[in-house]
Design a protein around this motif. Sequence first.
Motif, PDB file in Angstrom:
ATOM      1  N   ASN A 104       0.809  -1.217   0.000  1.00 28.81           N
ATOM      2  CA  ASN A 104       0.000   0.000   0.000  1.00 28.81           C
ATOM      3  C   ASN A 104       0.842   1.267   0.000  1.00 28.81           C
ATOM      4  OD1 ASN A 104      -2.944  -0.908   0.401  1.00 28.81           O
ATOM      5  ND2 ASN A 104      -1.724  -2.188   1.785  1.00 28.81           N
TER       6      ASN A 104
ATOM      7  N   HIS B 170      -1.687   2.229  10.142  1.00 29.36           N
ATOM      8  CA  HIS B 170      -1.461   1.182  11.154  1.00 29.36           C
ATOM      9  C   HIS B 170      -0.183   0.424  10.826  1.00 29.36           C
ATOM     10  CE1 HIS B 170      -3.527  -1.003   7.960  1.00 29.36           C
ATOM     11  NE2 HIS B 170      -3.203  -2.154   8.509  1.00 29.36           N
TER      12      HIS B 170
ATOM     13  N   ASP C  99       2.104  -4.622   5.184  1.00 28.78           N
ATOM     14  CA  ASP C  99       1.677  -4.115   3.872  1.00 28.78           C
ATOM     15  C   ASP C  99       1.389  -2.610   3.903  1.00 28.78           C
ATOM     16  OD1 ASP C  99      -0.599  -4.836   5.445  1.00 28.78           O
ATOM     17  OD2 ASP C  99      -1.885  -4.828   3.669  1.00 28.78           O
ATOM     18  N   HIS C 100       1.594  -1.983   5.082  1.00 27.84           N
ATOM     19  CA  HIS C 100       1.405  -0.525   5.196  1.00 27.84           C
ATOM     20  C   HIS C 100       2.663   0.224   5.652  1.00 27.84           C
ATOM     21  CE1 HIS C 100      -2.990  -0.719   4.548  1.00 27.84           C
ATOM     22  NE2 HIS C 100      -2.752  -1.974   4.901  1.00 27.84           N
TER      23      HIS C 100
ATOM     24  N   ASP D   8      -7.129   0.113   6.732  1.00 23.10           N
ATOM     25  CA  ASP D   8      -7.777  -1.187   6.908  1.00 23.10           C
ATOM     26  C   ASP D   8      -8.671  -1.061   8.127  1.00 23.10           C
ATOM     27  OD1 ASP D   8      -5.914  -1.776   5.013  1.00 23.10           O
ATOM     28  OD2 ASP D   8      -4.976  -3.434   6.111  1.00 23.10           O
TER      29      ASP D   8
ATOM     30  N   HIS E  91      -7.068  -0.886  -1.513  1.00 21.08           N
ATOM     31  CA  HIS E  91      -6.772  -2.109  -0.753  1.00 21.08           C
ATOM     32  C   HIS E  91      -7.557  -3.279  -1.324  1.00 21.08           C
ATOM     33  CE1 HIS E  91      -5.730  -4.686   2.690  1.00 21.08           C
ATOM     34  NE2 HIS E  91      -4.808  -3.785   2.973  1.00 21.08           N
TER      35      HIS E  91
HETATM   36 ZN   LIG Z   1      -3.556  -3.983   4.686  1.00 27.20          ZN
END
Ligand SMILES: [Zn+2]
Length: 561
Positions: free
Chosen positions: A23, A79, A83-84, A168, A394
Amino acid sequence: MTDKTGGPLVYVALGGAGEIGMNCYLYGLGEVRDRRWIMVDLGIGFGDMETAPGVELILPDLEFILGEKGRLEAIFLTHGHEDHVGAIPHLWAGLKVPVYARAFTAEIVRRKMSEAGLDPKIVRQVGLGERVEAGDFSVEWLAVNHSIPEASMLAIRTPVGTVVHTGDFKMDAEPQLGEPFDMAVLEALGSEGVLAVTCDSTNVFVRGESKSESSIIANLRARIEAAPRAVAATTFASNVARLRTLAMAAHDAGRSIVVVGRAMRRMIEMAVATGQLTDFPPVVAEDRIADIAPENLFYLVTGSQGEGRAALARIAAGSHPAVKLTEGDTVLFSSKNIPGNEANIYRLYNRLSEQGVRVIDGEMDHIHVSGHARRGDLKRVYAALKPQVSLPMHGEHRHLVEHVRLARRWGVPEALLAPNGAVVRLDGNAPGVVEQVETGRVYLDGRVQIGALDGVVRERLKLARNGQVVVAVVVDMDGDLIADPEVRCLGAPKHGPGWKAALDEMIARAVDDALEGAAKKAKRTDAALEQLITRAARGVAVHHWGKKPVMTVLITRLEDD
Ligand SMILES: [Zn+2]
Ligand SMILES: [Zn+2]
């Protein structure tokens, strides 16, 4: 909404809108030449043997924003999931801007920065409801529920309107850790006026509303109570609420809790340090296991995705130094099988099963709930925020398309399909895609970043599928052999049906014959010689073996005395 001050306002995803992972989203304000940008999240994707063997991580290609020299103001994090935030230590040096996050996320990223030898102080901690000004952007963190502590939605206010970037999220009235979801916060934003919502699409295909963390407690407890011997439970290390839920259930069932796996101990430690976790039951150290009867033991272990080096895989292989599972023990998978990991996970199930261990799967039994909003929750978000524009993110392409369709059905005036690289203008009379910019993937291979199109991985795949033949020859200036050719075959069978000799011997003979029979002209240059040898060697492989191996020819030409 016209561009009085600061406009136009644009959005573009550099990763995450076309895949679940990696992301990286940008918002820009101002005319093209002096547009100022902010970035939301900077995460990684994971390589797999199928498409990128040996690749450790996949990073978003930041070429576009690197070209906007000095005009990125800051990075804002929703967060702490990989993946962030996972790409920050690998890509921050090219950006050199402050990073803002809430305490738990900030702590995760600071540790990553320190481990990478970078300055952890670039990560600045913000509180809930606090606003950070960056150029003409003002960013506020709002609490949401997810599968990691302190997940947040960002309210991004600009002179031309407010964008809500959901990150998310799910809605949970009884999340067991952190605040219950507060719809009133969204409704307040909605009445303030929302221009656009950039929204999580992960569970857009799942009907209904998401289930609460509290809904699995009774079932988990029943499973643990009914187990005749030791119980081990696995989930993602960062899902601290779940670790707590599992530990509480085991504690209530009178079992001693052992936390196995460094990542899990670390997450619990961080959640305690940042004040998120205040009531985790007491744990016992690994070296006490021998003193406790198996029916009184409960292990929390890492490795729910079948990762080879994690605790559970090592336990299943019998190679874990402290924990052994055996006939009559139970393993609870309180987690989702992430697409792409199924083969590893099922291998692990079978490994455990072969040893008489009972495996209870979170997808079959109700011992797991997702951290992402379902279709029904998304509908409620749109109803509360009443945005002009919906920007699904996402998700894979199919998720984005479905999300656009639903948002239109729910009455959002503009729902836009904006895959990675599509620049969307949000303000003005007709929001829409105005431009396309370069995006892509960068592979982290060992310590080196390589472009996905550089050919390194393509070559590796060829080697993996077809093997390799290396031929080394020593020739004189005419190209005639001075010694027998040396042949090595890698990833190739040595013998086959009806073969008169081993593959390397047949190839050596064919090379010898080819050079013997070739005209002088065909051997004068190294390039011509290489072609001749490649053709002869590959011919043998194709004829006898039926495959086209990768060919490597090494030529040493000795001067005549
Ligand atoms: Zn995510
Ligand atoms: Zn997440």
